[in-house]
Design a protein around this motif. Structure first.
Motif, short mmCIF file in Angstrom:
data_model
loop_
_atom_site.label_atom_id
_atom_site.label_comp_id
_atom_site.label_asym_id
_atom_site.label_seq_id
_atom_site.Cartn_x
_atom_site.Cartn_y
_atom_site.Cartn_z
N SER A 148 0.82 -1.21 0.00
CA SER A 148 0.00 0.00 0.00
C SER A 148 0.85 1.26 0.00
CB SER A 148 -0.93 0.00 1.21
OG SER A 148 -1.95 -0.97 1.06
N LEU A 149 1.95 1.25 0.75
CA LEU A 149 2.84 2.42 0.76
C LEU A 149 3.42 2.67 -0.62
CD1 LEU A 149 4.77 1.99 4.15
CD2 LEU A 149 2.97 3.65 3.60
N LEU A 150 3.76 1.61 -1.33
CA LEU A 150 4.24 1.78 -2.70
C LEU A 150 3.13 2.28 -3.61
CD1 LEU A 150 6.43 -1.41 -2.98
CD2 LEU A 150 7.24 0.92 -3.31
N GLY A 151 1.92 1.73 -3.44
CA GLY A 151 0.79 2.16 -4.26
C GLY A 151 0.40 3.59 -4.03
N ALA A 152 0.71 4.12 -2.83
CA ALA A 152 0.40 5.51 -2.54
C ALA A 152 1.30 6.47 -3.31
CB ALA A 152 0.53 5.79 -1.03
N GLY A 153 2.38 5.93 -3.90
CA GLY A 153 3.24 6.75 -4.73
C GLY A 153 2.69 6.83 -6.14
N ASP A 154 3.56 6.68 -7.12
CA ASP A 154 3.11 6.83 -8.50
C ASP A 154 2.63 5.52 -9.12
OD1 ASP A 154 5.52 5.53 -8.62
OD2 ASP A 154 6.36 6.76 -10.22
N GLY A 155 2.64 4.43 -8.33
CA GLY A 155 2.14 3.16 -8.82
C GLY A 155 3.00 2.52 -9.89
N SER A 156 4.29 2.84 -9.92
CA SER A 156 5.18 2.31 -10.95
C SER A 156 5.29 0.79 -10.84
CB SER A 156 6.56 2.93 -10.81
OG SER A 156 7.52 2.23 -11.55
N ALA A 157 5.04 0.11 -11.96
CA ALA A 157 5.18 -1.35 -11.98
C ALA A 157 6.63 -1.76 -11.78
CB ALA A 157 4.65 -1.90 -13.30
N GLN A 158 7.56 -0.94 -12.26
CA GLN A 158 8.98 -1.26 -12.11
C GLN A 158 9.39 -1.26 -10.65
OE1 GLN A 158 11.57 1.31 -14.33
NE2 GLN A 158 13.43 0.24 -13.70
N ARG A 159 8.99 -0.20 -9.91
CA ARG A 159 9.35 -0.16 -8.50
C ARG A 159 8.64 -1.25 -7.71
NH1 ARG A 159 10.65 5.06 -9.73
NH2 ARG A 159 8.52 5.65 -10.22
N LEU A 160 7.39 -1.48 -8.03
CA LEU A 160 6.65 -2.52 -7.33
C LEU A 160 7.25 -3.90 -7.61
CD1 LEU A 160 4.30 -3.36 -5.56
CD2 LEU A 160 2.85 -3.40 -7.60
N SER A 161 7.65 -4.14 -8.85
CA SER A 161 8.25 -5.43 -9.17
C SER A 161 9.60 -5.58 -8.47
CB SER A 161 8.41 -5.59 -10.68
OG SER A 161 9.32 -4.63 -11.21
N MET A 162 10.34 -4.47 -8.29
CA MET A 162 11.60 -4.55 -7.58
C MET A 162 11.40 -4.97 -6.13
SD MET A 162 14.38 -1.53 -6.69
CE MET A 162 14.58 -1.10 -8.41
N VAL A 163 10.44 -4.32 -5.45
CA VAL A 163 10.16 -4.66 -4.06
C VAL A 163 9.60 -6.07 -3.96
CG1 VAL A 163 8.74 -4.07 -2.06
CG2 VAL A 163 9.84 -2.27 -3.37
N THR A 164 8.73 -6.44 -4.90
CA THR A 164 8.17 -7.78 -4.89
C THR A 164 9.25 -8.83 -5.08
OG1 THR A 164 6.09 -6.95 -5.81
CG2 THR A 164 6.47 -9.31 -5.97
N THR A 165 10.19 -8.56 -5.98
CA THR A 165 11.27 -9.51 -6.22
C THR A 165 12.14 -9.68 -4.97
OG1 THR A 165 11.33 -8.94 -8.57
CG2 THR A 165 13.28 -10.02 -7.65
N ILE A 166 12.50 -8.56 -4.34
CA ILE A 166 13.32 -8.64 -3.12
C ILE A 166 12.56 -9.39 -2.03
CG2 ILE A 166 14.42 -7.32 -1.28
CD1 ILE A 166 14.86 -5.08 -3.35
N SER A 167 11.29 -9.05 -1.86
CA SER A 167 10.49 -9.63 -0.77
C SER A 167 10.23 -11.11 -0.99
CB SER A 167 9.17 -8.87 -0.64
OG SER A 167 9.39 -7.51 -0.35
N TYR A 168 9.71 -11.44 -2.16
CA TYR A 168 9.43 -12.84 -2.43
C TYR A 168 10.72 -13.64 -2.52
CZ TYR A 168 4.42 -12.38 -3.23
OH TYR A 168 3.07 -12.19 -3.06
N GLY A 169 11.78 -13.00 -3.01
CA GLY A 169 13.06 -13.70 -3.05
C GLY A 169 13.52 -14.11 -1.67
N GLY A 170 13.39 -13.20 -0.70
CA GLY A 170 13.72 -13.55 0.67
C GLY A 170 12.85 -14.66 1.20
N GLY A 171 11.56 -14.60 0.86
CA GLY A 171 10.65 -15.63 1.32
C GLY A 171 10.91 -16.99 0.71
#
Length: 408
Positions: free
Chosen positions: A323-346
């Motif tokens: 949600s914090l990322l979505g509150a920004g500009d909603g960039s798919a690139q930034r969201l995919s970066m955070v998702t990759t880091i997060s899911y990668g850790g998981g």
């Protein structure tokens, strides 16, 4: 609202898919006599496949849109589970798991991108409820797996039939997936528009990904190791191993369905502080269960209580990050970066737990997610405060820049 309903359905079906993989792990482990070392290797293969595919998924979502990627990835990931079901050796299972990891990596990125688009279109928080639907699907899938194993269903038949059913359901959902209508611009004086918030600095984006990774490692420990811990360390049977998984996601589901309201009342910073503390206490009970000089039923009961408390704490971490990322500009690139880091850790975390369990004990290996839960409790609140402060400051700056200038 139509787009929200379809994406919510995707979340529920993806939760069922996760259950068909995670809740059957103890039975698959027993079927092929894997042990902690080989099981850890399989989880690492799953992680490698997902991590290789996630950056590609982000690029595809930027180029073609999250909706098109989601429509293709969801049924493909469901069908990929059949490979794990029919694998007759460790080698064939390894190949099947890599393919499954790649398909699930693309699915997770596409689902996150589309969910953020829906939340931005509605202009109100819904992310915790979305993820609550995911865990509801995981609970339902886990309950089906537990029941089927208790009545003696072959785990291979269970996984294959479930995977094919899910693939058909995902295809049907894809026919109803519409692109959400973007929010109306915030109109100001003289027809000017104001950007709601600006992109976050790369350092903050990476830091959000690290917090997400810590949350997913603690969650992945339950998905991949709670059942094995209950059966091999605490003395429970295979059906009890699946029950621990189900209880974990039941607690997570309940908290996620109230998570948006809790966050609205307490704010993101206080909510994440309470969440990290609860998860830390929960892992304390899980570790205590392995050291109790008591009957297996008592030890398993203590572990179940701990997993439930850990689930309640971790339930809101990833929804708030998204949600914090979505509150920004909603960039798919930034969201995919955070998702990759997060899911990668998981994905990497549970595999690492397996290797530590092989070298020492599984109880000792579970110290890893316990420490990370403590890190979330200590580090996430100031990080979230900095993100909110940055977005608010930048948004106000844009308002001042777009406001009509006064003349004398």
């Amino acid at each position: 609202m139509a787009a929200r309903g379809t994406v919510t359905l995707y979340y529920g079906l993806t939760g069922v898919l996760n259950a068909l993989w995670g809740a059957t792990l103890p039975a698959t482990n027993a079927r092929l006599d894997l042990g902690e070392g080989l099981l850890g290797g399989l989880l690492m293969a799953l992680a490698a496949g997902a991590l290789a595919a996630m950056p590609v998924a982000g690029w595809l979502a930027d180029r073609w849109g999250g909706r098109r990627v989601l429509k293709a990835a969801a049924p493909a990931a469901s069908f990929a589970l059949t490979g794990s079901a029919v694998a007759a050796s460790v080698e064939s299972l390894m190949i099947a798991v890599i393919v499954l990891g790649m398909s699930m990596g693309v699915l997770n990125v596409a689902l996150s991108v589309q969910a953020v688009a829906v939340e931005r279109a509605l202009e109100r928080p819904i992310m915790a409820t979305m993820h609550g639907t995911w865990t509801l699907g995981a609970v339902a899938g886990g309950a089906v797996v537990t029941t089927a194993l208790r009545v003696g269903t072959d785990v291979r038949l269970l996984m294959a039939a479930g995977a094919l059913t899910l693939a058909l359901a995902m295809l049907a959902a894809g026919g109803k997936l519409d692109e959400p209508t973007p929010p109306s611009p915030d109109v100001r004086e003289e027809g000017r528009t104001v950007q709601k918030s600006a992109p976050l600095r790369p350092g903050l984006v990476i830091a959000l990904g690290v917090v997400g990774a810590a949350a997913f490692i603690t969650e992945g420990a339950a998905t991949d190791w709670a059942g094995v811990h209950a059966t091999r360390t605490l003395g429970g049977d295979l059906a009890t191993g699946s029950l621990v998984y189900t209880v974990f996601f039941a607690a997570m589901t309940l908290v996620r369905f109230v998570g948006d309201a809790v966050r609205a009342r307490l704010g993101a910073v206080r909510t994440i502080r309470l969440a990290g503390g609860a998860a830390t206490a929960g892992y304390g009970l899980v570790l205590l269960a392995g050291a109790l000089p008591a009957a297996a039923s008592t030890r398993v009961g203590c572990a179940i209580a701990g997993w439930a408390l850990a689930a309640a704490g971790m339930a809101v971490v990833w929804p708030i990050v998204t949600s914090l990322l979505g509150a920004g500009d909603g960039s798919a690139q930034r969201l995919s970066m955070v998702t990759t880091i997060s899911y990668g850790g998981g994905l990497v975390g549970p595999a690492l737990i397996g290797y530590v369990a092989t070298a020492a004990t599984l109880s000792l290996a579970l110290l890893i997610p316990a420490v990370l839960a403590l890190v979330v409790a200590a580090a996430a609140p100031p990080l979230f405060a900095a993100v909110i402060r940055t977005q608010t400051t930048t948004s106000n700056a844009h308002r001042r820049a777009d406001a009509p200038s006064s003349t004398t």
